[in-house]
Write an enzyme that holds these catalytic residues in place. Sequence first.
Site, mmCIF file in Angstrom:
data_model
loop_
_atom_site.group_PDB
_atom_site.id
_atom_site.type_symbol
_atom_site.label_atom_id
_atom_site.label_comp_id
_atom_site.label_asym_id
_atom_site.label_seq_id
_atom_site.Cartn_x
_atom_site.Cartn_y
_atom_site.Cartn_z
ATOM 1 N N THR A 209 -17.412 75.891 56.956
ATOM 2 C CA THR A 209 -18.521 76.839 57.057
ATOM 3 C C THR A 209 -19.800 76.136 56.649
ATOM 4 O OG1 THR A 209 -18.349 77.603 54.801
ATOM 5 C CG2 THR A 209 -16.989 78.726 56.420
ATOM 6 N N GLU B 89 -14.682 83.366 57.603
ATOM 7 C CA GLU B 89 -13.570 83.590 56.693
ATOM 8 C C GLU B 89 -12.635 84.697 57.153
ATOM 9 O OE1 GLU B 89 -16.688 83.202 55.934
ATOM 10 O OE2 GLU B 89 -16.931 81.825 54.250
ATOM 11 N N LYS C 31 -36.328 93.618 48.317
ATOM 12 C CA LYS C 31 -36.402 94.671 47.305
ATOM 13 C C LYS C 31 -37.860 94.867 46.929
ATOM 14 C CE LYS C 31 -32.010 92.808 45.978
ATOM 15 N NZ LYS C 31 -32.030 91.402 46.464
ATOM 16 N N TRP D 4 -34.953 99.273 48.910
ATOM 17 C CA TRP D 4 -34.359 98.165 49.656
ATOM 18 C C TRP D 4 -34.782 98.252 51.114
ATOM 19 C CZ3 TRP D 4 -28.583 97.164 47.956
ATOM 20 C CH2 TRP D 4 -28.581 96.787 46.605
#
Lengths: 549, 549
Positions: A188, A335, A445, A450
């Site tokens: 990865t 994954e 943020k 958010w």
Amino acid sequence: MHRDPIVQTPSAYSYPLLIKQLLTTARARLPRTEIVYRDRHRFTYAQFTGRVAKLANVLADCGAKPGQTIAVMDWDSHRYLESYFAIPSLGCVIQTVNIRLSPEQILYTLNHAQARIVIVHADMLEMIEAVADKLETAKTFILIDEHGAQPKSRFSFVGEYEALMDKASDQYEFPEFDENAQATTFYTTGTTGLPKGVYYSHRQIVLHAMGLLATFGTAPAQGRVTEADVYMPITPMFHAHAWGWPYAATLLGMKQVYPGRYTPTEVMRWIETEGVTFSHCVPTLLHMILADPDSAKIDFTGRKFLIGGGALPGGLAKAALERGIDIFTGYGMSETGPIATVNHLTAEELKLPIDEQIPLRQRAGRPALMCDVRTVDASMNTLPQDGEALGEVVFRSPWLTQGYHGREEASVELWDGGWLHSNDLGKFMPDATLRICDRVKDVIKTGGEWVSSLDLESLVSRHPAVSEVAAIALKDDKWGERPMILAVLKPGFEGKVSDQDIRAHLMAFVEQKQISKYAVPDRVVFVDAIEKTSVGKLDKKLLRQKYDA
Amino acid sequence: MHRDPIVQTPSAYSYPLLIKQLLTTARARLPRTEIVYRDRHRFTYAQFTGRVAKLANVLADCGAKPGQTIAVMDWDSHRYLESYFAIPSLGCVIQTVNIRLSPEQILYTLNHAQARIVIVHADMLEMIEAVADKLETAKTFILIDEHGAQPKSRFSFVGEYEALMDKASDQYEFPEFDENAQATTFYTTGTTGLPKGVYYSHRQIVLHAMGLLATFGTAPAQGRVTEADVYMPITPMFHAHAWGWPYAATLLGMKQVYPGRYTPTEVMRWIETEGVTFSHCVPTLLHMILADPDSAKIDFTGRKFLIGGGALPGGLAKAALERGIDIFTGYGMSETGPIATVNHLTAEELKLPIDEQIPLRQRAGRPALMCDVRTVDASMNTLPQDGEALGEVVFRSPWLTQGYHGREEASVELWDGGWLHSNDLGKFMPDATLRICDRVKDVIKTGGEWVSSLDLESLVSRHPAVSEVAAIALKDDKWGERPMILAVLKPGFEGKVSDQDIRAHLMAFVEQKQISKYAVPDRVVFVDAIEKTSVGKLDKKLLRQKYDA
């Protein structure tokens, strides 16, 4: 709780889930269907299985031993597909090398995976020769020289791929072994630290292929994949087994088309001449194809494009739908096999006008069959499917990497609490579809709220002058963070659009209550290009470093 | 060859393939889709999973322990579906009792399987009470009394099914254990000897469900099954897990309809009112439905009927197609999960007129995904797919019974040479479809030629006056064997059709070279009914005994 396994008659075949089994049905069901490589090669499945045996003989003759790693560096090709089957079926591990990494990173992954044999395309020879002195385990090299260039090299090759294949027998008796044996590995490419090697067993690859077909085959209305489809990957086969589709397509016996090293024009040519109906890629690739002047000549009607590896921007969704492309999204990670969720629209949703379909087509969708996908709070409590509760997305499914090769700390973090962690924030809607809000580290943020950088990007991308966009958080003394927009304009619009225009465009969505007014950035910067990672994702870490001055 | 399993991070979840996992996705994906029992009950999947937990609590309170067998005697119902999940997920084995056997045979199977708890419908109480004294292990009984008849019984019941469910908690933490643990058992009803118990593990049932969905979902054109279908079994759930579809339908989250003890009129009512689009049964059941006068009122257009458990007669195929039913066939056995092959027509085949589709719809079809199905000669050499070579059909797949419970000799015979034997003669066509010629023991050997009793029956069934037909071999001094036909005429045709008419009908197929002239029987006998086995198949052994005088 212990339970004894069922009684097995000594002569009974217990059928381990090995990759070689994926060849059984296609060979028997559709022996004459073709696997196509550009305009150079066409093989029937009957021939293809013979070629898998040939490659096994070639590798065995090179000294390949069970448990050893064999690395492949190639474009998407029939050769890669042959390697997908022959290498694991020998009992070896296929390492699919990310050729977009730097030579030093490639060196690290080859050494870390202890690759013994490397099958390398002439186009990629330079990058591996640059680090040849530091290769620790790779001693045997097979050259792919499809253009007959006979490159000068410091390596002494066993031979050229097709020449070796020509001489090899097309019969090989693949052994039986534990289905939990490792079959594949790849690394990865996170933006921090060294690449991490994920790994998959035979069992996981077979179950993932079955899971893909069961999920996509039974979709209620849209984006159904069947045996009658013609498949072509336009994501690299080095990354997450090209989302597992080459294995699934082979199990099903679909016609498959491999584009090699391609230009957008060539991709479109194969789509048209080979009748490709199903493909998949990251958003940027489809963007590149549709932005190509040649694309206007192609009839894309009804062709399915599965988008993953990044959020689908609203502007791209709209452009694709207007061209008749059946665009939809899946969600997963290196994954996770990778399939975790997929977004198949219902018959009712398909009746909506294009503009109303856009947000629906951007959802991550519902869990694929057998996948337990949840959103959880910081204490790992499962959050409700109420369209409100925002939490980290975590997974359990039959095909998740069980760790990172040789990286204990990262593995423990990945599997914290018995669930595989995505580091993505998301929420489940009452209709059971998942919406990814943002990466935990990319969310902005500001003033206690958010703001999803993905939402911002999607909305800005719908401005008619905008070609590409990135939204990032900049540190702010008063608000903690503030959003900033980087935008690439379409040709002809340079200098004709101001930051005020972009903000005005966003204010319209504030009025529609799609975003809060805190989300409208103070700063909009027009650039010629936006930095991306080796797999074509926006490199937000780099962007934050660059602009957070 | 030994290969080590992949490295597993201690906290990683390895995801054993347990039946409980089949509940995960439907609950999350389609919590509000319904499972319907006649006009009595409707449950959402969210409620259904709660009921599975309730049943687990009920059974645990009765003393159910892991490894024990729990028998079910019921009509096709939501209760049966709940038992399919709750019993194995507790770590117990569900025995699905064939209620068409004699009480003595039922007794044998309950004792042989060592059933401890029996869930029994009031309608079936009599047959088990008749042998109650000889029950060796069954000591605990739960009554299903859906009509509130409160039957007098010599058993002291723990309680009534729904009453016990009402009081139970809808939460149960199902344990994890070896996926190779036994989950189910049921007894095959061969015409010779004692019933033989086949058995399946959790892993096999989960893989079979995935295999069904992957195969039927991705079909090229015809007979595709999707999440938007509405499923109703009209084969008994005691036999081969109703072909595995209740498990597959639950995994997918399809709407499911269970008909209970039904009349043909009721089956048709549920088809219409609940919108059933996919069902499956043996040929005789569909014959019964279409022969019912009420069937003329039902619009069957586009409804899929999967036929198995016996050859599809041409006459029934024609009658079904004329009513708009999308009739097709699968092939398998109690021992094979059961799915082994399925016959999905291609888009080209669907364009043919109905009469030309009939022989195509009668094929056994192509191997289901992951299934290795072959025809072999007496030395177990694989025969070519040439449309000529006739041999025994043998199997390898991930979901085959690994033997007969406690019957070593029969198990070794079943798995002779490492392949599961069908005792069916078949041939593969060049298009990779399998055609079953006959049972090895039913094929008619006359004058050195093999005549398929199934072919004969199919052709006779296409005579407009014929309702049902059986073809059997009678011993013959000159020819070894000679075919004989037993036929039931449709109402109104009695006395109006002669044996000469049937022979003339067959001679037309001799002229078309569909059969040889040796296949035309000397003897045609008209009867009122044809003897069948407990699962509704023609009882040819009995017929041969009766007529071979």
